[in-house]
Motif scaffolding. Structure first.
Motif, PDB file in Angstrom:
ATOM      1  N   PHE A  87      81.002  65.207  28.820  1.00 52.00           N
ATOM      2  CA  PHE A  87      81.795  65.747  27.714  1.00 52.00           C
ATOM      3  C   PHE A  87      82.599  64.578  27.130  1.00 52.00           C
ATOM      4  O   PHE A  87      82.464  63.451  27.553  1.00 52.00           O
ATOM      5  CB  PHE A  87      82.706  66.839  28.276  1.00 52.00           C
ATOM      6  N   TRP A  88      83.441  64.828  26.199  1.00 55.20           N
ATOM      7  CA  TRP A  88      84.272  63.801  25.569  1.00 55.20           C
ATOM      8  C   TRP A  88      83.425  62.650  25.030  1.00 55.20           C
ATOM      9  O   TRP A  88      83.736  61.486  25.221  1.00 55.20           O
ATOM     10  CB  TRP A  88      85.294  63.223  26.576  1.00 55.20           C
ATOM     11  N   ARG A 120      75.414  83.705  36.526  1.00 56.95           N
ATOM     12  CA  ARG A 120      75.734  82.474  37.232  1.00 56.95           C
ATOM     13  C   ARG A 120      74.717  82.236  38.338  1.00 56.95           C
ATOM     14  O   ARG A 120      74.136  83.177  38.862  1.00 56.95           O
ATOM     15  CB  ARG A 120      77.116  82.628  37.865  1.00 56.95           C
ATOM     16  N   LEU A 121      74.562  80.999  38.686  1.00 61.12           N
ATOM     17  CA  LEU A 121      73.657  80.628  39.778  1.00 61.12           C
ATOM     18  C   LEU A 121      74.381  79.648  40.680  1.00 61.12           C
ATOM     19  O   LEU A 121      75.077  78.758  40.198  1.00 61.12           O
ATOM     20  CB  LEU A 121      72.401  79.961  39.181  1.00 61.12           C
ATOM     21  N   ASN A 152      83.418  69.214  41.743  1.00 62.28           N
ATOM     22  CA  ASN A 152      83.223  68.617  40.422  1.00 62.28           C
ATOM     23  C   ASN A 152      83.921  69.426  39.355  1.00 62.28           C
ATOM     24  O   ASN A 152      83.705  70.627  39.251  1.00 62.28           O
ATOM     25  CB  ASN A 152      81.736  68.540  40.095  1.00 62.28           C
ATOM     26  N   PRO A 153      84.745  68.785  38.545  1.00 57.89           N
ATOM     27  CA  PRO A 153      85.385  69.524  37.470  1.00 57.89           C
ATOM     28  C   PRO A 153      84.328  69.985  36.468  1.00 57.89           C
ATOM     29  O   PRO A 153      83.327  69.307  36.266  1.00 57.89           O
ATOM     30  CB  PRO A 153      86.328  68.500  36.838  1.00 57.89           C
ATOM     31  N   ALA A 154      84.554  71.130  35.892  1.00 54.37           N
ATOM     32  CA  ALA A 154      83.578  71.684  34.957  1.00 54.37           C
ATOM     33  C   ALA A 154      84.213  71.863  33.597  1.00 54.37           C
ATOM     34  O   ALA A 154      85.426  71.983  33.470  1.00 54.37           O
ATOM     35  CB  ALA A 154      83.090  73.031  35.472  1.00 54.37           C
ATOM     36  N   ILE A 155      83.391  71.854  32.583  1.00 50.42           N
ATOM     37  CA  ILE A 155      83.856  72.188  31.238  1.00 50.42           C
ATOM     38  C   ILE A 155      83.585  73.680  31.033  1.00 50.42           C
ATOM     39  O   ILE A 155      82.464  74.140  31.168  1.00 50.42           O
ATOM     40  CB  ILE A 155      83.098  71.365  30.175  1.00 50.42           C
ATOM     41  N   TYR A 157      83.538  76.972  28.668  1.00 53.66           N
ATOM     42  CA  TYR A 157      83.452  77.307  27.244  1.00 53.66           C
ATOM     43  C   TYR A 157      84.008  78.706  26.990  1.00 53.66           C
ATOM     44  O   TYR A 157      84.528  79.351  27.896  1.00 53.66           O
ATOM     45  CB  TYR A 157      82.005  77.178  26.772  1.00 53.66           C
ATOM     46  N   TYR A 163      80.179  73.679  44.401  1.00 53.28           N
ATOM     47  CA  TYR A 163      80.689  73.130  43.124  1.00 53.28           C
ATOM     48  C   TYR A 163      82.210  73.107  43.060  1.00 53.28           C
ATOM     49  O   TYR A 163      82.778  73.153  41.982  1.00 53.28           O
ATOM     50  CB  TYR A 163      80.131  73.897  41.908  1.00 53.28           C
ATOM     51  N   THR A 220      73.793  69.956  41.877  1.00 54.93           N
ATOM     52  CA  THR A 220      74.705  69.880  40.729  1.00 54.93           C
ATOM     53  C   THR A 220      74.933  71.285  40.200  1.00 54.93           C
ATOM     54  O   THR A 220      74.070  72.148  40.326  1.00 54.93           O
ATOM     55  CB  THR A 220      74.126  68.992  39.611  1.00 54.93           C
ATOM     56  N   ASN A 221      76.073  71.458  39.641  1.00 54.98           N
ATOM     57  CA  ASN A 221      76.458  72.762  39.143  1.00 54.98           C
ATOM     58  C   ASN A 221      75.603  73.138  37.932  1.00 54.98           C
ATOM     59  O   ASN A 221      75.685  72.489  36.895  1.00 54.98           O
ATOM     60  CB  ASN A 221      77.939  72.714  38.749  1.00 54.98           C
ATOM     61  N   PRO A 222      74.773  74.151  38.058  1.00 61.71           N
ATOM     62  CA  PRO A 222      73.898  74.494  36.933  1.00 61.71           C
ATOM     63  C   PRO A 222      74.603  75.340  35.872  1.00 61.71           C
ATOM     64  O   PRO A 222      74.009  75.687  34.867  1.00 61.71           O
ATOM     65  CB  PRO A 222      72.783  75.307  37.592  1.00 61.71           C
ATOM     66  N   ASN A 223      75.851  75.678  36.115  1.00 59.54           N
ATOM     67  CA  ASN A 223      76.527  76.636  35.236  1.00 59.54           C
ATOM     68  C   ASN A 223      77.374  76.005  34.152  1.00 59.54           C
ATOM     69  O   ASN A 223      77.738  76.671  33.202  1.00 59.54           O
ATOM     70  CB  ASN A 223      77.411  77.561  36.068  1.00 59.54           C
ATOM     71  N   SER A 224      77.741  74.757  34.318  1.00 61.42           N
ATOM     72  CA  SER A 224      78.590  74.167  33.285  1.00 61.42           C
ATOM     73  C   SER A 224      78.420  72.659  33.265  1.00 61.42           C
ATOM     74  O   SER A 224      78.020  72.055  34.255  1.00 61.42           O
ATOM     75  CB  SER A 224      80.051  74.515  33.559  1.00 61.42           C
ATOM     76  N   SER A 225      78.751  72.104  32.139  1.00 57.53           N
ATOM     77  CA  SER A 225      78.658  70.651  32.061  1.00 57.53           C
ATOM     78  C   SER A 225      79.882  70.045  32.733  1.00 57.53           C
ATOM     79  O   SER A 225      80.856  70.727  33.021  1.00 57.53           O
ATOM     80  CB  SER A 225      78.560  70.207  30.607  1.00 57.53           C
ATOM     81  N   VAL A 226      79.831  68.781  32.971  1.00 62.68           N
ATOM     82  CA  VAL A 226      80.921  68.110  33.671  1.00 62.68           C
ATOM     83  C   VAL A 226      81.638  67.175  32.701  1.00 62.68           C
ATOM     84  O   VAL A 226      81.071  66.767  31.691  1.00 62.68           O
ATOM     85  CB  VAL A 226      80.388  67.315  34.882  1.00 62.68           C
ATOM     86  N   PRO A 227      82.884  66.853  32.978  1.00 58.24           N
ATOM     87  CA  PRO A 227      83.636  66.000  32.047  1.00 58.24           C
ATOM     88  C   PRO A 227      82.926  64.692  31.723  1.00 58.24           C
ATOM     89  O   PRO A 227      83.046  64.187  30.607  1.00 58.24           O
ATOM     90  CB  PRO A 227      84.945  65.749  32.800  1.00 58.24           C
TER      91      PRO A 227
END
Lengths: 1146, 514
Positions: free
Chosen positions: B40-41, A678-679, A766-769, A771, A763, B30-37
């Motif tokens: 998505f969708w 993670r970063l 912001n909601p995250a997806i 996996y 962070y 921005t969060n480099p670890n995950s995509s955002v909604p």
């Protein structure tokens, strides 16, 4: 008539040093000089061109760290040309003095004498007549050849045999040696200065006359020689120590000018306690500062300033070490390097740190080299530490009786308990631990540069089997001055090696049975543990095995410090570029060998190893511009800056399984390799400004403001502006106070201001997806991804508003010092992970919300009495802090609904302090009639009677009530230090009172429904009248007796502890002179935590708060640290330490 | 002088340059670890991915491991000698800590799954994709939500009904039991409309129309709505043998072979996958197992934790009726380990040094890997949540309760016949058949999480089930489930709502008696 003052002397110094050569600023060097003396007025222009000699000398003293010896009468009316210093000081001054019938002579490294011109010839004559009688021997140069004046200096080649030598040592009132003290035979230029060890030696023609000892910041002393050859001198601090410069932010201030709530900690006293980290040393040393320490080697102490202001885990203060920021009192930092330490508490004081200063600021300045010959200091101590307390746990024979009773009371067949085994888990676990510290410092400097290099090795061995901590640390602080520039750096390199405590041994000691052996060759692991439901049943883990069968190590390296360049643009304006870095890297290694160590784990679990690597790269860049000028009685200083901080953290974790043998490397895994990484980046940009104004040294005004932009908030909410103002009135400077002789100093202070917090991780808005939320379809694993964690995007800055009023009073020549503050701090929009219903479907930490508000009100008083009577000097300092917190409002969107912490035993509710909120017990039912008359029909005698708060005839969790707060009502410290002749003593007590602790260990030993260890002092119920405190033991108890949310486990947390007791002896100079090469030597013996008075039944009433999840529940609501306050779920107790130490200077 | 000016200007320039990363860039991380909604969708792939994540939540150990204790240990089939007192207390209806894992986890994980389903129902309709697939995905998500509400309503009764995504500070109101059932019915009805009868290849394991109908029927039945329930069951039965049928061997319903077979209507899918010391199914970041922990928790002592065992009462139930060959009901040997000649537990008989058990120690065998040497947290056996045998018996119950006993009996006989049990006479009266059916359900479905709901539906839960004995004889020796001595009527039927939840949501009232 002008009275010239300056708000910020250090800043001026820093600025002025850049003027050493070449650049001449004709304008008003004089006006910048702090000087209380009245000077003759002259026409404006003339004044610009000239200045009184005395004033000039004072300036130069401060600027070049030199001393001048002169007869005040002699130079009283001397006015000299106002010129910038060029070349050597001596020739520069002689140039100025030429027309004034005066001369200057450098008599030792940093010592100059101003004398009447006519005297010199006389001296010369005398010297020529009498064969070089004028001997100038600097002991720095010739420490041993005291009679061999011939070697002293070329011009004294033919030393007189008639000369007598006077020598001695100069110390201050704290018995600390004073190097560089000027020693001059009054009325002559004969003189020297003390060396690095405070020793001087002066060769004189005769044993009469008067020696003058002078040193900046101390009162000069004149002592008649009276034919003595040894004269030791103690210099007393100038009563104007209030002029001492104190770093209180981006600028230094005179102590007398401080108007915020600032505690200047006596670091010399503080450092007499031995500990790995600064945080631990602070305990009881400053009002308003709460420190709770853990005995775990290398553990960071919890430091809170003025109670809990912020809830979301980050309520520890900001540490500013030489201008670079860090967020905890990390043991990376070597406390020996501390030169000065200030605690900033109110908003006015912390405003310049803006969001970072929300929870108070601890400013640490490390040691720097001083001009003069190189100094080498070495200090060390070695000690042994132990856990002082043993819980009264039952042995096997006692255990058998109670455990059998517990089963029989439930109608069960007693379980089997292995005969012949009688393990004392405390003895098996506890041991003596070594603690040692070695510290070597080299320092020195010249007029244009200084350096300090220190090396440290610290080792602490645990007081239980397993943990240890090692620190290797190197610090380099240097500074050079060239032209208008000053360039320097403070760099710390450290390497730590920690063997961590694995699991929660202090709870498991209380869960293991005495009938289980420590080692059991029949198990796969070789360790004993609960065997089954019917044999030695417990789910506790073998605490010895936790440390031995599992390995939990951490190595970390750190580079921490800053590099700066300062340029004096004009005499009143300087620019500074400061670049700070906090770079650290860690490698945690954890591995488990095959075989279980508790009943509740698979035996077949493979041996595995985790390697976790992480890196922090935090940078700070500050551009600041300082202004400093005095206009008559008006002193103005101002300051603006632009700063940016960027914190980057990244990690990679690796896991592999199926290790065969002792090969704990990823390459040796045979199955299930996994990785994670993670970063995260956080940015902060700030504009800051400050304006200070002082009128006539009496009226002080300070205005600060900072505008912070933080990346943790969304666009539109990035910025927060935090202003503050404070005023001070030095009443003692008023005319009407002149006749009140017993009041030496009196200052009234008031401040009002606001600071903010953004102390949440990046962070979170912001909601995250996420996996890897996988399932099996068609007999294959299929990947899934969706949003799991709810967020609240519209969070704002948390804001704390503090009002502070206080005074500083010095009586009877500052023999009595009293300082008091009253404050009201209201935090609103508190950032907190609000526990939301699980129906929302959130996974992970709860979303952050801005809570309404919390108030902390408090009083802090510090009182010092110091006295010197002959050889006896003593100092008594006491401080007391009382803080009350109250919740003013909670989340309005959910109707100010109360919030609950740790396992629903801690509650925040409007109008109350943060409190324990549990079922209240009311003794034990003694007979069936009592049961029938209660709300608990159907219970049996021997069961607990709970208070039916709602009087509805039912006991349930609605009957919980507030039973006290985890926050102490009072916290205090009392320090007594004394010295007599060469001996010194220190006794230091610290304590708290009025708080409660949730003792989870007690829950395990006294719940009886589940098997744990038992206490001999539990006094359980057997028959009517046998006990009214603990119920009858009943295994599998179906009643509410063992309920977790009960006041049975809550105890008074008040304590008084003898923190430090120390006796030291400083060897006299005469003795040391025989040991060639040693300049000073002190030895001491010290004991810490010698005794504790408390009613608390756990190991240690110093409880940092719950930090380890327990078996009892997989609740994940424990992330809000302040909602876990006062919960002792196995805190590592602080140790009793007995140590011997040595401090030596060469 | 000049030198200094140059130096100074360099310094200022350098200072300002180094001091100035563009502030806007610095503050907009921005969060480099995950995509955002927002990203998505967008397409079919995202919709499928989200749906898999929702399925993942019905497999989570927080539900699947602990619900066995709540459904099976609280029934008269199971009892516990767990060394973990709190866990052992589940079957005794004793909860001193309302936040204990086996209460908290089920509640929390169910709502987490509902949150995922609600996201799909909110966002997938706007995705431009194959409309047929879209309908199916929405139906599957609705099924998952219904499946989770079924658990919540049966375990807690009065639960909040969250059917859309709310702000974190939303405090939903508590629904009544009726409202809870209405939600379950609504979800399964909606799902039924758009779910396919069957999947192939890599989609096998998804919820089918049959699964929705079976659950719908089960939900009606639980409310004694026999007509509605019967209609649903009939629709399934009408698909026999084209789509569904009993498989020849009873035992094949509980092994890793014959998964998703013809008899199976809905299964929780697992594969044997030892992926970590402590399994966790649902970790973002790479690790995670997709296996069942059932065998580890219920496994024979010295192999598994043995936290739940079989009551003597269940054993007695099997002893009530012999098969056509006058032998013990063959299902007994695949339901439990019990002391009889030839019994092997993971290759070792009763009395072996590693199996030091006596005749009163009986263990769950269903869903274990008993033919192996050992068992673990990583069992790959799918959990058959509803199979055709259950549907037959439920249908029979509906018909019987509707007064159509003769029409009902053949469906019971279908199940009995498979296990070599004698056919029931078609002239049995309603109450005799009712009793017989209760017995048949026990021996056919023991350990499949149906008994507690059956007992609730029959209205027979009560402390009297502990027997005439003061309830002190252990459940493995008594002919009764003596754990029922702690049962309190109008309290123990439902679980306490976690204290955490009550503290976090003042709209909720604790269940009666807790």
């Amino acid at each position: 008539m002008r009275k010239l003052t300056i708000m910020n002397r250090k800043l001026w110094l820093l600025t002025m040093v850049c003027f050493v050569t070449l650049r001449a600023y004709p304008q008003d060097l004089a006006s910048l000089i702090p000087n209380g003396e009245k000077v003759e007025t002259a026409a404006e222009e003339q004044e610009k061109r000239t200045k009184p000699l005395k004033k000039l000398l004072t300036e130069l003293q401060a600027r070049f760290q030199v001393s001048f010896n002169y007869d005040s009468e002699l130079i009283r009316h001397t006015i000299v040309e106002n010129k910038e210093v060029t070349g050597e000081l001596e020739s520069f001054l002689n140039g100025l003095l030429e027309q004034k019938e005066l001369k200057c002579k450098k008599i030792a490294a940093k010592t100059y004498v101003i004398y009447p011109k006519q005297e010199a010839p006389e001296s010369k004559k005398r010297s020529s007549n009498e064969g070089n009688a004028l001997t100038l021997v600097s002991s720095n140069d010739q420490p041993t050849t005291l009679s061999g004046a011939s070697e002293a200096a070329p011009e004294q080649a033919a030393a007189s045999v008639k000369a007598i030598i006077v020598k001695g040592q100069v110390t201050d009132e704290k018995n600390e040696i004073l190097p560089g003290v000027g020693v001059v035979l009054k009325g002559t230029v004969i003189g020297t200065s003390t060396d690095a060890n405070g020793n001087y030696s002066i060769s004189l023609m005769e044993g009469t006359g008067v020696l003058v000892f002078s040193y900046i910041g101390y009162i000069s002393q004149e002592i008649s020689i009276n034919n003595r050859t040894t004269i030791d001198v103690t210099l007393l601090s100038d009563t104007k120590t209030l002029n001492e410069l104190v770093v209180v932010g981006y600028q230094a201030q005179k102590r007398s000018d401080i108007v915020g709530a600032v505690t200047v900690v006596d670091t010399k006293e503080m450092k007499k306690t031995q500990a790995a980290s600064v945080g631990e040393l602070l305990q009881g040393r400053a009002t308003g500062v709460t420190v709770t320490s853990s005995g775990a080697p290398g553990q960071t102490s919890s430091v809170k300033i003025r109670g809990t202001n912020s809830i979301n885990g980050q309520d520890s203060p900001l540490y500013v070490i030489d201008g670079m920021f860090i967020n905890d009192s990390n043991p990376d930092f070597n406390p020996n390097d501390v030169e000065s330490l200030q605690v900033l508490k109110d908003a006015a004081a912390t405003a310049l740190y803006g969001s970072r200063g929300m929870n108070g600021v601890i400013i640490i300045t490390t040691k720097r080299g001083k001009s003069g010959v190189p100094k080498i200091d070495y200090s060390t101590y070695v000690g042994v530490q132990n856990i002082a307390k043993r819980l009264p746990l039952m042995n096997a024979a006692q255990y058998r009786i109670v455990n059998n009773l517990a089963y029989t009371n439930n109608g069960e067949t007693p379980q089997e308990l292995t005969p012949g085994v009688d393990t004392d888990w405390q003895s098996a676990m506890f041991k003596q631990g070594l603690m040692t510290d070695h510290n070597l410092t080299l320092s020195g400097g010249s007029e244009n540069a200084n350096y300090m290099v220190s090396g440290n090795y610290f080792y602490q061995d645990g007081t239980i089997i397993g943990p240890s901590f090692k620190r290797y640390q190197l610090r380099m602080n240097t500074e050079i001055r060239k032209g208008i520039f000053k360039i320097g750096e403070n760099i710390m390199l450290s390497r730590n090696n920690t063997v961590k405590v694995t699991g929660n041994p202090f709870v498991h000691i209380q869960r293991m049975l005495p009938t289980i052996p420590v080692y059991d060759p029949t198990t796969v692991s070789g360790y004993g543990y609960g065997a089954s439901a019917t044999l030695n049943n417990t789910f506790g883990s073998n605490p010895v095995a936790l440390q031995q069968h599992y390995s939990n190590e951490s190595n970390s390296s750190k580079v921490f410090g800053s590099v700066y360049v300062e340029a004096a643009l004009t005499s009143y304006l300087s620019y500074k570029l400061n670049m700070g870095l906090d770079y650290s890297q860690y490698h945690d290694k954890y591995y488990e060998r095959i075989g279980r160590i508790s009943q509740n784990a698979p035996d077949a679990g493979p041996a595995f190893v985790n390697d976790n690597n992480g890196e922090y790269f935090n940078t700070l860049i500050e551009n600041t511009l300082s202004f400093n000028k005095t206009f008559g009685k008006h002193a103005v200083s101002a300051f603006v800056g632009y700063t940016q901080q960027k914190d980057t953290y990244k990690y990679v974790n690796a896991h592999t399984e199926g290790i065969n043998g002792e090969f704990w490397q990823q390459d040796y895994g045979t199955s299930s390799p996994q990785t994670q990484g993670r970063l995260s980046v956080r940015g902060l940009a700030s504009i800051l400004g400050s304006f200070n104004y002082t009128f006539n040294d009496k009226y002080l005004l300070q205005i600060n403001a900072r505008r912070d932009g933080s990346s943790v908030f969304r666009e539109g909410n990035h910025y927060g502006t935090f202003p503050s103002a404070s005023i001070g009135w030095r009443v003692s400077k008023e005319k009407f106070m002149e006749n009140v002789s017993f009041i030496t100093d009196l200052k009234l202070r008031a401040s009002y201001g606001q600071v903010g917090s953004q102390a949440i991780s990046p962070y979170r808005i912001n909601p995250a997806i996420d996996y890897n939320l996988n399932y099996v379809l068609g007999n294959n694993v299929v990947g899934g991804g969706i949003n799991r964690q709810l967020v609240n995007s519209d969070i704002r800055w948390e804001k704390k508003t503090t009002t502070n009023v206080g005074f500083d009073l010095g009586l009877l020549g500052n023999r009595i010092l009293l300082s008091a503050d009253y404050f009201v701090a209201r935090t609103k929009d508190l950032l907190i992970e609000v526990p939301i219903p699980w129906t929302a479907g959130n996974t992970g930490a709860d979303p952050i919300d801005n809570l309404a508000s919390i108030q902390n009100k408090g009083i802090e008083v510090a009182l010092t009495y110091q006295e010197t009577k002959g050889k006896l000097k003593y100092n008594i300092t006491g401080n007391i802090t009382a803080v009350r917190n109250k919740v003013l409002g909670l989340v309005q969107a959910s109707g100010n609904q109360p919030l609950y912490g740790w396992q629903q035993v801690v509650r925040l509710a409007v109008g109350e302090p943060i409190s324990f909120y549990v079922l209240k017990t009311d003794g034990i039912f003694q007979n069936p009639t009592e049961v029938d008359n209660s709300s608990q029909k159907g219970q049996s005698p021997g069961d607990i009677r709970f208070v039916d708060t709602h009087k509805d005839g039912i006991i349930n969790f609605d009957d919980r009530q507030n039973v006290g707060t985890p926050f102490p009502k009072f916290e205090y410290g009392l320090n007594l230090s004394a010295s007599y002749s060469n001996f010194d003593f220190l006794v230091f007590f610290a304590g708290v009172s009025g708080n409660k602790i949730f003792n989870e260990g007690l829950f395990w030993t006294s719940r009886y429904d589940d098997n744990g260890a038992y206490r001999t002092d539990d006094n359980y119920w057997t028959v009517e009248g046998s006990s009214n405190t603990a119920p009858r033991p009943r295994h599998g108890d179906p009643t509410k007796n063992p309920v977790y949310q009960s006041d049975r486990w809550i105890e008074d947390g008040s304590y008084l502890r003898l923190k430090t007791l120390q006796v030291g002896y400083t060897f006299p100079t005469a003795f040391l002179n025989k040991l060639k090469g040693i300049a000073n030597l002190r030895i001491y013996a010290s004991a810490q935590n010698l005794f504790t008075l408390t009613k608390y039944r756990g190991y240690n009433p110093e409880v940092t708060g719950a930090n380890i999840n327990t078996q009892n529940s997989g609740n994940n609501s424990g992330s809000n640290q302040s909602l876990n306050r006062g919960v002792d779920n196995g805190n590592y107790p602080v140790s009793r330490l007995v140590s011997f130490g040595l401090q030596v200077g060469f | 002088m000049k030198t200094y000016k140059i130096l100074l200007s360099l310094l200022l320039t350098f200072g300002i340059i180094t001091g100035c990363e563009k502030e806007k860039d610095l503050l907009n991380q921005t969060n480099p670890n995950s995509s955002v909604p927002e990203s998505f969708w967008k397409n079919e792939k995202d919709a499928i991915s989200a749906l898999n994540a929702a399925y993942s939540n019905i497999q989570t150990p927080g539900i699947t491991r602990w619900e066995l204790f709540q459904y099976d240990m609280r029934s008269d089939e199971g009892y516990s000698q767990s060394p973990w007192t709190d866990l052992g207390n589940v079957g005794k209806f004793i909860f001193n800590d309302y936040n204990i894992a086996f209460i908290q986890d089920i509640w929390r994980e169910c709502y987490r799954g509902i949150f995922r389903a609600n996201q799909i129902l909110k966002y997938v309709p706007d995705i431009a994709m194959d409309p047929v697939l879209k309908k199916r995905i929405l139906a599957e998500a609705t099924f998952i939500r219904g499946h989770l509400y079924f658990k919540l309503v049966t375990l807690w009764g009065r639960v909040p009904l969250v059917t859309e995504i709310k702000a974190p500070n939303d405090r939903p109101k508590q629904g009544t039991i009726e409202q809870g059932w209405a939600q379950v019915i609504a979800d399964f009805s909606a799902a039924k409309a758009d779910l396919p009868l069957q999947y192939t290849g890599n989609d096998v394991g998804r919820a089918t129309k049959g699964a929705a109908m079976a659950y719908l029927g089960k939900a009606y039945l639980q409310q004694h709505k026999y007509t509605e329930a019967a209609a649903q069951f009939k629709e399934i039965i009408d698909l026999v043998p084209a789509r569904y049928d009993l498989i020849p061997n009873f035992k094949d319903n509980f092994t890793e072979d014959f998964e998703n077979n013809q008899e199976s209507i809905f299964e929780i899918q697992y594969i044997s996958q030892n992926k970590s010391g402590t399994p966790s199914y649902d970790i973002a970041g790479g690790s995670g197992s997709e296996s069942s922990e059932r065998a580890q928790f219920f496994g024979v002592r010295n192999v598994g934790w043995c936290d739940g065992q079989v009551t003597k009462k269940l054993y007695n139930e099997f002893m009530k009726e012999k098969d056509k060959d006058n032998k013990v009901d063959p299902r007994l040997g695949y339901t439990m380990f019990y002391d009889h000649p030839g019994e092997l537990m993971y290759g070792k008989p009763y009395g072996h040094a590693d199996r030091p058990f006596g005749p009163n120690d009986r263990f769950w065998k269903k869903y274990t890997n008993y033919w192996k040497d050992t068992d673990s947290y990583f069992s790959g056996i799918n959990d058959r949540r509803i199979r055709l045998a259950d549907v037959y018996l439920m249908y029979a119950e509906c018909l019987n309760e509707l007064g159509q006993t003769p029409q009902a009996i053949p469906f019971a006989n279908k199940v009995r016949a498979r296990s070599n049990m004698k056919d029931l006479e078609l002239d049995m009266n309603q109450s005799a058949f009712r009793e017989q059916l209760r017995h048949d359900r026990i021996v056919e479905l023991a350990g499949e999480s149906v008994r507690f709901l059956d007992m609730m539906r029959y209205g027979i839960l009560g402390p009297e089930l502990a027997g005439t004995d003061p309830g002190n004889t252990p459940a493995n020796e008594s002919d009764y489930d003596t754990e029922f001595k702690y049962f309190v009527k109008n309290k123990s039927e439902y679980l306490p709502i976690p204290l955490y939840e009550l503290d976090a949501n003042k709209e909720l009232k604790q269940n009666l008696g807790w």
